[in-house]
Design a protein around this motif. Structure first.
Motif, short mmCIF file in Angstrom:
data_model
loop_
_atom_site.label_atom_id
_atom_site.label_comp_id
_atom_site.label_asym_id
_atom_site.label_seq_id
_atom_site.Cartn_x
_atom_site.Cartn_y
_atom_site.Cartn_z
N ARG A 10 -39.07 39.09 64.55
CA ARG A 10 -37.73 39.01 65.15
C ARG A 10 -36.74 39.83 64.34
O ARG A 10 -36.68 39.74 63.11
N HIS A 11 -35.97 40.65 65.03
CA HIS A 11 -34.99 41.52 64.38
C HIS A 11 -33.69 40.75 64.22
O HIS A 11 -33.12 40.25 65.20
N ALA A 12 -33.19 40.68 62.99
CA ALA A 12 -32.03 39.84 62.70
C ALA A 12 -30.79 40.28 63.46
O ALA A 12 -30.02 39.44 63.94
N ALA A 13 -30.57 41.58 63.57
CA ALA A 13 -29.34 42.07 64.20
C ALA A 13 -29.36 41.91 65.71
O ALA A 13 -28.38 41.46 66.31
N SER A 14 -30.46 42.26 66.35
CA SER A 14 -30.51 42.24 67.81
C SER A 14 -30.92 40.88 68.38
O SER A 14 -30.61 40.56 69.52
N GLY A 15 -31.64 40.10 67.57
CA GLY A 15 -32.18 38.84 68.06
C GLY A 15 -33.43 39.01 68.90
O GLY A 15 -34.03 38.04 69.34
N ASP A 76 -37.07 45.20 70.86
CA ASP A 76 -36.06 44.16 71.03
C ASP A 76 -36.32 43.33 72.27
O ASP A 76 -35.40 42.99 73.03
#
Length: 400
Positions: A10-15, A76
């Motif tokens: 999971r990408h922290a910025a995009s969710g 994403d």
């Protein structure tokens, strides 16, 4: 299971999720699958193409009922596309154990590799290789955005790329394949049903449009002197929308590469990828032919060269009618409910396997209708309904 898998990739910025084939996130997902299989004392295997399998009973009998999906994601992407089918497969097997279901057939759970094609540009690589729809030579030519070939990526992840190829012996093990998937649309939400059965997958493909012009200074080059491929590309995007609307289809330019990609430079190359899907082949051909003709006209008007290449294509997939009807009977047994039967514009591993084995799909309601996005969603109650529906289906199939 869901809590364990949820943070992986999971990408922290995009969710959103970035679980790309043969990367660290993919490896973590594969380790999770192996742990789930071994915890249940299932026979665990990785086949020659990197697909993961977990077996209850002896699959050599040749009539196994197999379920599962994939764990990789689009860039994403959402949490449910793919993983819901794998998590539900293990949960449904647990439900069969709880019920004390008598099995006359072995059961398998599978995680197909590189279903989304996010890294190498071709969807369903693992299942395509297994069925022979993708040749070894074609697979070896697949390259990611960094110039890394598929064999190099597989080798770096610890898998032997020289072993890949068609695997008819493995397909001979499968008597029926049922893939559960979150719905990628709102048909179930609109009808008020939690679970539906798939009828067919629309024909679909990907086409690359290369518009080649002339790089020049953005501030000193007169408009009349420009050979700007971005103009031809932009007009083609609008033409694709119009063609899709007229045909009752969909067409999307969702990926673009520009050279030299400078703010103050007229591009020399604009490369765009068209994804188009339609209810039937005739309408898909009409859309793509219309987009191609429009692109050539716009390129000629701006003094731009154009090359169009089809990168992938999947014809219409009609799921096995007998198996589809059997699923509907099982799910409707003992009730007065009519199980909705839905078509879909999304491709799946089930569609690839359908050329070789009886295949069917179940859809779980997605109230947002959004997919390939962090907004993709299914409620816990609907997910449980999906698990119970899949368990009912498996129970009905393994008893025969």
């Amino acid at each position: 299971m869901w809590r364990q898998l949820e943070p992986v990739g999971r990408h922290a910025a995009s969710g959103g999720y970035r679980r790309f084939a043969w990367t660290g996130a993919d490896s973590d997902c594969r380790a999770w699958f192996e742990e789930q299989a071994r915890t249940r004392r299932l026979t665990y295997e990785v086949d020659r193409n990197g697909n993961q399998w977990a077996w209850l009973g002896d699959p050599a009998r040749g009539d196994a009922v197999v379920t599962g999906s994939h764990l990789d994601s689009v860039p994403d992407g959402g949490a449910f596309d793919g993983p819901l089918g794998v998590v539900s497969a293990f949960a449904a097997l647990d439900e069969l154990h709880r019920r004390g279901t008598h099995r006359a057939r072995p059961v398998g759970i599978v995680n197909f590799g590189d279903e989304e094609g996010a890294r190498f540009g071709l969807a369903c690589v693992g299942s395509r290789l297994t069925t022979g729809a993708l040749t070894v030579e074609q697979a070896h030519r697949l390259t990611d955005g960094d110039g890394i070939t598929l064999p190099q990526a597989m080798e770096a992840a610890g898998h032997d790329p020289d072993a890949i190829g068609a695997d008819p012996g493995r397909l001979d093990r499968i008597g029926a394949f049922v893939e559960l998937h979150v719905e990628q649309g709102r048909a179930l939400d609109l009808s008020g049903d939690r679970v539906g059965v798939a009828s067919a997958i629309w024909p679909h493909g990907r086409w690359r449009f290369d518009f080649r012009g002339e790089a020049n200074h953005a501030g000193t080059t007169r408009l009349a002197d420009r050979r700007d491929p971005m103009l031809s590309y932009a007009e083609t995007v609008l033409a694709a929308r119009r063609a899709a609307e007229q045909a009752g289809a969909v067409a999307t330019f969702g990926k673009i590469a520009v050279e030299p990609n400078g703010v103050n430079a007229i591009p020399s190359l604009v490369r765009g990828w068209l994804d188009s899907r339609a209810p039937d082949q005739e309408r898909l051909d009409a859309v793509v032919d219309g987009v191609r003709q429009a692109a050539r006209a716009h390129a000629a008007a701006h003094g731009v060269d154009l090359d169009v290449e089809r990168e992938s294509f999947t014809p219409v997939v009609e799921f096995d009618h007998a198996l589809r009807d059997q699923l509907a009977r099982i799910l409707g047994s003992g009730t007065d409910l009519t199980v909705p039967v839905l078509g879909t514009g999304a491709g799946h591993d089930a569609g690839i396997l359908s050329a070789r084995v009886p295949t069917a799909m179940l859809f779980v309601r997605n109230p947002t209708g959004v997919s390939h996005s962090p907004a993709e969603h299914a409620t816990e109650d609907d997910c449980v309904a999906g698990v119970l529906a899949l368990a009912d289906v498996l129970e009905g199939l393994v008893r025969t």
